[in-house]
Design an enzyme around this catalytic site. Structure first.
Site, PDB file in Angstrom:
ATOM      1  N   VAL A  36     -18.517  23.733 -19.331  1.00 30.73           N
ATOM      2  CA  VAL A  36     -17.676  24.566 -18.469  1.00 30.73           C
ATOM      3  C   VAL A  36     -16.382  24.908 -19.194  1.00 30.73           C
ATOM      4  O   VAL A  36     -15.753  24.047 -19.814  1.00 30.73           O
ATOM      5  CB  VAL A  36     -17.370  23.830 -17.143  1.00 30.73           C
ATOM      6  CG1 VAL A  36     -16.353  24.608 -16.314  1.00 30.73           C
ATOM      7  CG2 VAL A  36     -18.654  23.610 -16.349  1.00 30.73           C
ATOM      8  N   LEU A  89      -4.405   1.159   5.257  1.00 34.78           N
ATOM      9  CA  LEU A  89      -5.022   0.271   4.278  1.00 34.78           C
ATOM     10  C   LEU A  89      -6.436   0.741   3.932  1.00 34.78           C
ATOM     11  O   LEU A  89      -7.038   1.528   4.649  1.00 34.78           O
ATOM     12  CB  LEU A  89      -5.078  -1.157   4.842  1.00 34.78           C
ATOM     13  CG  LEU A  89      -3.740  -1.781   5.250  1.00 34.78           C
ATOM     14  CD1 LEU A  89      -3.959  -3.150   5.875  1.00 34.78           C
ATOM     15  CD2 LEU A  89      -2.813  -1.890   4.041  1.00 34.78           C
ATOM     16  N   GLY A 119     -15.712  12.586 -13.046  1.00 34.64           N
ATOM     17  CA  GLY A 119     -15.267  11.218 -13.266  1.00 34.64           C
ATOM     18  C   GLY A 119     -13.921  10.941 -12.626  1.00 34.64           C
ATOM     19  O   GLY A 119     -13.334  11.792 -11.940  1.00 34.64           O
ATOM     20  N   LEU A 133     -16.475   0.595  -9.661  1.00 33.71           N
ATOM     21  CA  LEU A 133     -17.276   0.313  -8.482  1.00 33.71           C
ATOM     22  C   LEU A 133     -16.498  -0.584  -7.533  1.00 33.71           C
ATOM     23  O   LEU A 133     -15.852  -1.543  -7.966  1.00 33.71           O
ATOM     24  CB  LEU A 133     -18.589  -0.381  -8.871  1.00 33.71           C
ATOM     25  CG  LEU A 133     -19.533   0.408  -9.783  1.00 33.71           C
ATOM     26  CD1 LEU A 133     -20.656  -0.491 -10.274  1.00 33.71           C
ATOM     27  CD2 LEU A 133     -20.098   1.614  -9.037  1.00 33.71           C
ATOM     28  N   ASP A 160     -10.549  -0.463 -10.788  1.00 32.34           N
ATOM     29  CA  ASP A 160     -10.628   0.778 -11.561  1.00 32.34           C
ATOM     30  C   ASP A 160      -9.540   0.912 -12.620  1.00 32.34           C
ATOM     31  O   ASP A 160      -9.657   1.766 -13.507  1.00 32.34           O
ATOM     32  CB  ASP A 160     -10.551   1.989 -10.620  1.00 32.34           C
ATOM     33  CG  ASP A 160     -11.804   2.152  -9.777  1.00 32.34           C
ATOM     34  OD1 ASP A 160     -12.700   1.293  -9.867  1.00 32.34           O
ATOM     35  OD2 ASP A 160     -11.887   3.135  -9.020  1.00 32.34           O
ATOM     36  N   SER A 166      -8.179   4.337  -8.747  1.00 27.57           N
ATOM     37  CA  SER A 166      -8.321   5.524  -9.595  1.00 27.57           C
ATOM     38  C   SER A 166      -8.235   6.786  -8.757  1.00 27.57           C
ATOM     39  O   SER A 166      -8.232   6.742  -7.528  1.00 27.57           O
ATOM     40  CB  SER A 166      -9.666   5.474 -10.331  1.00 27.57           C
ATOM     41  OG  SER A 166     -10.736   5.481  -9.390  1.00 27.57           O
ATOM     42  N   GLU A 176       0.838  -1.194   0.000  1.00 27.80           N
ATOM     43  CA  GLU A 176       0.000   0.000   0.000  1.00 27.80           C
ATOM     44  C   GLU A 176       0.875   1.247   0.000  1.00 27.80           C
ATOM     45  O   GLU A 176       1.762   1.388   0.840  1.00 27.80           O
ATOM     46  CB  GLU A 176      -0.926   0.002   1.210  1.00 27.80           C
ATOM     47  CG  GLU A 176      -1.691   1.296   1.425  1.00 27.80           C
ATOM     48  CD  GLU A 176      -2.480   1.752   0.196  1.00 27.80           C
ATOM     49  OE1 GLU A 176      -2.293   2.919  -0.221  1.00 27.80           O
ATOM     50  OE2 GLU A 176      -3.241   0.938  -0.363  1.00 27.80           O
ATOM     51  N   HIS A 216     -44.945  -7.931   5.119  1.00 32.25           N
ATOM     52  CA  HIS A 216     -45.741  -6.693   5.120  1.00 32.25           C
ATOM     53  C   HIS A 216     -45.767  -6.119   6.537  1.00 32.25           C
ATOM     54  O   HIS A 216     -45.981  -6.853   7.491  1.00 32.25           O
ATOM     55  CB  HIS A 216     -47.166  -6.989   4.663  1.00 32.25           C
ATOM     56  CG  HIS A 216     -48.064  -5.788   4.751  1.00 32.25           C
ATOM     57  ND1 HIS A 216     -48.019  -4.754   3.840  1.00 32.25           N
ATOM     58  CD2 HIS A 216     -49.015  -5.445   5.663  1.00 32.25           C
ATOM     59  CE1 HIS A 216     -48.912  -3.832   4.170  1.00 32.25           C
ATOM     60  NE2 HIS A 216     -49.536  -4.231   5.278  1.00 32.25           N
ATOM     61  N   GLY A 258     -22.964  15.985 -13.107  1.00 33.85           N
ATOM     62  CA  GLY A 258     -24.185  15.464 -12.496  1.00 33.85           C
ATOM     63  C   GLY A 258     -24.164  13.967 -12.319  1.00 33.85           C
ATOM     64  O   GLY A 258     -25.202  13.311 -12.439  1.00 33.85           O
TER      65      GLY A 258
END
Length: 467
Positions: free
Chosen positions: A238, A37, A272, A320, A313, A145, A32, A445, A181
């Site tokens: 932008v 970690l 992103g 994810l 990633d 990432s 790492e 229920h 967004g």
């Protein structure tokens, strides 16, 4: 030291891969870069953001719904420092948990930058400059990432910030501009909007969460605008941002090509993430790169160099944490000769706003593009007894099923506790259940899960019982 497997990176993909390797009897090491970690997810991503989302949701409910529940408060205030401190405590608890798992599974842990000297030799350079080398038969790259920056909009980490800095603000901004967004921008925007910040979302595309079923983005947009006062500016490009001390000014081109300006206390850039491979020395091992800075792998997640794998990633697919975990297990099991598989179409996507949003399988837009005959069933939470009891009546569950076979092809949800409810859809689709299969199962229920049953009933000859 010589190892059967060395994992570079200790995020969800890396530490899970290391644990599975150790369980399978492989002598395993994990490296790492930082001094704790858990990677991005645990330290500056999934876990701390959920801690702040929960804290801010408690405050929002105290301010806006407690009175209707018969709970009256006076002088309600936000202690932002305590929120940040609690978040830090949650992160540390998880850090300690992963350290315990490494010891329990007899995994050797190294802190420092891991880089290839050659295919089977990895150099570890510590923060203090100390260097050591280890030998390894196989390597799993799981370095994750980092936030994507726009070349014309430099991040100063003071007023123009990424998600990392947004998790540690020492004040509640009066106004925040969110560029993008997507999931991260909406989640962190929600945190501060609940605390009183005016949030404006500037998005290049024509909708929020554009990779999910369009009906979800449309409904989430409506709810965020209604409940938290979000403002949305779509089809805006932008072009820059300047830090003017206590104010940041953002310039953009609107759909007409006109220059418009937004100003706020902070600008959150959430456009992103990109694979993090700097310093790995991939060229020394002969590892080839793929598109968009990702590491090229085959269907077994092995690079062009036999024995070197990459997951999470840094490879193709959705960024994810749970996708990385599944890939870590897959690689570990393949190394010992097992035949695991992953159905990437059935890895759910989740947005942890409130209401929560989730989807799995094909979207309605994808089915239309494929020309596939399908049917749809939907059930609104405003018709759910459990949702009425908790005052969480926004949203719906939508089920898409094959028109001929009734097999469930996609499930898309927005509503209370959806992040958990989506698991029922994943299980159903992994076993190729039909909508009628789920419709005929007993659901307790009153629960939110009844919305899944009702949506399946609606997809089965329009047989929903409560609408």
């Amino acid at each position: 030291m010589k190892y059967d497997v060395t994992v570079i990176g200790s995020g969800p993909g890396g530490y899970v891969a290391a644990i599975r390797c150790a369980q399978l009897g492989l002598k395993t090491a994990i490296i790492e870069k930082y001094n704790v970690l858990g990677g991005t997810c645990l330290n500056v991503g999934c876990i701390p953001s959920k801690a702040l989302l929960d804290s801010s949701e408690h405050f929002h409910n105290a301010a806006h719904t407690f009175k209707e529940h018969g709970i009256e408060l006076e002088n309600l205030q936000v202690n932002i420092q305590q929120m940040i401190n609690r978040k830090a405590g949650v992160v540390k608890s998880n850090n300690d948990g992963i350290s315990f798992l490494m010891k329990k599974n007899k995994i050797d842990t190294y802190f420092g930058l891991g880089s290839f000297v050659n295919k089977n030799t990895i150099r570890i350079t510590g923060a203090d400059g100390n260097v050591q080398e280890i030998e390894t038969d196989k390597t799993i790259i799981a370095t994750g990432s980092k936030p994507t920056a726009l070349p014309f909009l430099p991040i100063d980490k003071k007023r123009i910030i990424t998600s990392t800095e947004a998790l540690n603000l020492t004040e509640v901004p009066k106004k925040m501009i969110v560029i993008g967004g997507g999931v991260i921008g909406l989640e962190l925007g929600s945190v501060y909007a609940r605390l009183g910040t005016k949030v404006q979302v500037v998005e290049y595309m024509d909708s929020i969460i554009p990779t999910m079923d369009r009906s979800l983005g449309k409904e989430l947009q409506r709810i965020l605008k209604k409940t938290l006062g979000f403002e949305f500016f779509f089809n805006h490009k932008v072009t820059g941002a300047t830090n003017e001390g206590d104010v940041v000014k953002v310039t953009a081109e609107n759909p007409k090509g006109e220059v418009v300006t937004f100003d706020g206390d902070y600008v959150l850039v959430s456009v992103g993430r990109k694979p993090y491979t700097e310093g790995l020395g991939l060229e020394n091992a002969g590892v080839q790169m793929g598109e968009r800075g990702m590491i090229a792998v085959n269907d077994h997640l092995e690079t062009n160099v036999p024995g070197i794998y990459a997951i999470g990633d840094v490879v193709r697919g959705a960024m994810l944490a749970h996708k990385a975990e599944e890939e870590g297990v897959l690689v570990a099991e393949q190394i010992v000769g097992q035949k695991p598989h992953i159905n990437y179409n059935l890895i759910p996507g989740v947005v942890y706003t409130w209401p929560e949003v989730a989807g799995v399988g094909y979207t309605e837009e994808q089915l239309k593009e494929q020309g596939r005959a399908y049917k749809t069933g939907s059930f609104p939470f405003k018709a759910s007894g459990r949702a009425k009891a908790s005052m969480d009546t926004d949203g719906f569950v939508k089920v898409l099923a094959d028109k001929e076979t009734d097999e469930i092809l996609g499930v898309h949800m927005i509503g209370p506790r959806i992040a958990d409810l989506i698991a029922e859809a994943v299980v159903a689709m992994e076993f190729r259940a039909s909508a009628e299969d789920i419709a005929r199962m007993s659901h307790a229920h009153p629960t939110y899960t009844e919305a899944m049953k009702e949506a399946c009933l609606a997809a089965t000859e329009n047989r929903a019982l409560h609408i």
